[in-house]
Design an enzyme around this catalytic site. Structure first.
Site, PDB file in Angstrom:
ATOM      1  N   GLU A 161       0.824  -1.229   0.000  1.00 11.58           N
ATOM      2  CA  GLU A 161       0.000   0.000   0.000  1.00 11.58           C
ATOM      3  C   GLU A 161       0.847   1.263   0.000  1.00 11.58           C
ATOM      4  OE1 GLU A 161      -2.733  -0.528   3.290  1.00 11.58           O
ATOM      5  OE2 GLU A 161      -3.506  -2.394   2.481  1.00 11.58           O
ATOM      6  N   GLU A 266      -5.432 -11.030  -1.406  1.00 11.24           N
ATOM      7  CA  GLU A 266      -6.300 -10.876  -0.216  1.00 11.24           C
ATOM      8  C   GLU A 266      -7.765 -10.954  -0.636  1.00 11.24           C
ATOM      9  OE1 GLU A 266      -5.222  -7.417   2.111  1.00 11.24           O
ATOM     10  OE2 GLU A 266      -3.085  -7.689   1.687  1.00 11.24           O
TER      11      GLU A 266
HETATM   12  O1  9MR Z   1      -7.316  -8.652   8.337  1.00 13.74           O
HETATM   13  C1  9MR Z   1      -6.377  -7.844   8.999  1.00 13.74           C
HETATM   14  C2  9MR Z   1      -6.924  -7.369  10.343  1.00 13.74           C
HETATM   15  O2  9MR Z   1      -7.094  -8.471  11.210  1.00 13.74           O
HETATM   16  C3  9MR Z   1      -5.975  -6.350  10.953  1.00 13.74           C
HETATM   17  O3  9MR Z   1      -6.583  -5.808  12.110  1.00 13.74           O
HETATM   18  C4  9MR Z   1      -5.680  -5.234   9.964  1.00 13.74           C
HETATM   19  C5  9MR Z   1      -4.663  -4.250  10.492  1.00 13.74           C
HETATM   20  O4  9MR Z   1      -3.417  -4.860  10.628  1.00 13.74           O
HETATM   21  O5  9MR Z   1      -5.158  -5.783   8.771  1.00 13.74           O
HETATM   22  C6  9MR Z   1      -6.045  -6.649   8.132  1.00 13.74           C
HETATM   23  O6  9MR Z   1      -5.459  -7.105   6.934  1.00 13.74           O
HETATM   24  C7  9MR Z   1      -5.179  -6.092   5.968  1.00 13.74           C
HETATM   25  C8  9MR Z   1      -3.902  -6.463   5.266  1.00 13.74           C
HETATM   26  O7  9MR Z   1      -2.864  -6.644   6.196  1.00 13.74           O
HETATM   27  C9  9MR Z   1      -3.509  -5.411   4.247  1.00 13.74           C
HETATM   28  N1  9MR Z   1      -4.593  -5.160   3.324  1.00 13.74           N
HETATM   29  C10 9MR Z   1      -5.886  -4.884   3.920  1.00 13.74           C
HETATM   30  C11 9MR Z   1      -6.262  -5.998   4.888  1.00 13.74           C
HETATM   31  C12 9MR Z   1      -7.658  -5.801   5.451  1.00 13.74           C
HETATM   32  O8  9MR Z   1      -7.723  -4.610   6.183  1.00 13.74           O
END
Ligand code: 9MR
Length: 351
Positions: A161, A266
């Site tokens: 990102e 994802e």
């Molecule tokens: O699914 C993840 C969630 O449990 C966490 O709280 C969050 C923050 O770290 O991240 C989520 O995963 C993200 C991923 O790492 C990056 N792309 C977006 C995903 C969904 O928010």
């Protein structure tokens, strides 16, 4: 100029095949399904993001992963603030658990994520030093983590990102302290620590924003042409049933034009994007199935050596980050039963 023309030509060729396929998809006849017993038998890797506590405590969850998944990503266990508790001080407990589980069960591990604007550990935010010092701490972190899992973690999201919606570089501590060079340095450091690891730039929005899609592909392509060890593009693709299947497909085809590997990293398909309280009706399930089919099919239509795989962001509906809405975004329901989305996958990967 030659590259731009090639890009345009390939895009036109690939999207015109699109239309043909989608027109035929409109028929009422059900497309054929791959004749396989589980997703591990698919011709390219299919996986899921894993929550370590659920993996430890929920037998159904664990068994579904062992039975169906050929690739896993730590949903949170490999993020910087989880692993890095101080300079050269680490907590690898959860990451090790995931990697050991994967090895015992012969499952590929994709590492997520080395550098991200979110979850910067406090010791990093408080660090002060010269540009060279900042490069050193980034290098130490990347190389300690990648080095620990050398030969065990097949691939990494090196940067995650890194752009804004307008295509400029997103503000983060590494951009502030090192400058835009932090991106190629991160790839270089990771590559030095494990020359076999497949390295990705992971981002979102390819399927809904021309600017985001163009910028991610352009940055990735430019880095590769410059000799930076980048090997693939990760398309997060957190999407929903309102997004057209052509948009999903186009995102994958456009990334493949770079000739880099493509990871739908994802994937999930929310059925409740407007956050209204609803029930999961058959109509919604069938719409969701179409989105699943489109994505898995688009992956079949890019060159085989570029199909890194599709990773879903969770295993079953309750383990999704979207479960609070709820969104029923994944191919297994709360009882780990296969939903219509699962058939969408089987249809998509049919050869
Ligand atoms: O699914 C993840 C969630 O449990 C966490 O709280 C969050 C923050 O770290 O991240 C989520 O995963 C993200 C991923 O790492 C990056 N792309 C977006 C995903 C969904 O928010």
């Amino acid at each position: 100029m030659k590259n731009i023309l090639l890009y345009i030509a390939l895009t036109i060729i690939l999207t015109s095949c699109d239309k043909e396929k989608f027109n035929s998809d409109n028929s009422t006849q059900e497309p054929p399904k791959a004749n396989i017993e589980n997703l591990r038998q698919a011709s390219y890797p299919i996986g899921a993001a894993i929550n370590i506590n659920t993996l430890k405590n929920n037998v159904g969850y664990r068994n579904t992963i062992i039975k169906e998944m050929s690739s896993i990503t730590a949903e949170n266990a490999m993020k910087m603030n989880t692993i890095s508790i101080g300079r050269k001080q680490y907590n690898f407990d959860d990451a090790d658990y995931l990697v050991n589980f994967a090895q015992e069960n012969n499952i590929r591990v994709h590492g997520h994520t080395l550098i991200w604007y979110k979850h910067t550990p406090t010791w990093v935010s408080n660090f002060s030093g010269t540009t060279e010092d900042w490069k050193t701490i980034m290098k130490e972190y990347i190389q300690d983590v990648v080095g620990r899992y050398k030969g065990k973690v097949a691939s990494w999201d090196v940067v995650n990102e890194i752009i804004n919606d307008n295509g400029t570089l997103r503000d983060c501590i590494w951009l502030q302290k090192i400058g835009p060079e932090y991106i190629e340095l991160a790839f270089q450091y990771a590559h030095e620590a494990d020359p076999e690891a497949i390295l990705f730039y992971n981002d979102y929005g390819h399927e809904y924003s021309h600017t985001r899609r163009y910028t991610v592909n352009h940055i990735s392509d430019s880095l590769a042409r410059k000799g930076v060890p980048i090997h693939g593009i990760g398309l997060q693709m957190h999407t929903n049933i309102n997004r057209s299947v052509n948009d999903l497909r186009y995102a994958i085809i456009a990334a493949a034009v770079t000739k880099l590997k493509v990871h739908v990293s994802e994937f999930d398909v929310a059925v409740n994007p407007d956050k209204k309280s609803i029930t999961f009706t058959e109509e919604l399930a069938l719409k969701q199935k179409e989105s699943y089919r489109a994505v898995f099919k688009a992956m079949m239509d890019i060159p085989e050596n570029q199909r890194f795989g599709v990773t879903m962001w969770g295993v079953h509906d309750p383990s999704s980050w979207l479960s609070v809405n709820p969104d029923w975004a994944l191919p297994f329901n709360d009882k780990f039963e296969r939903k219509p989305a699962y058939d969408g996958i089987l249809q998509g990967i049919y050869k």
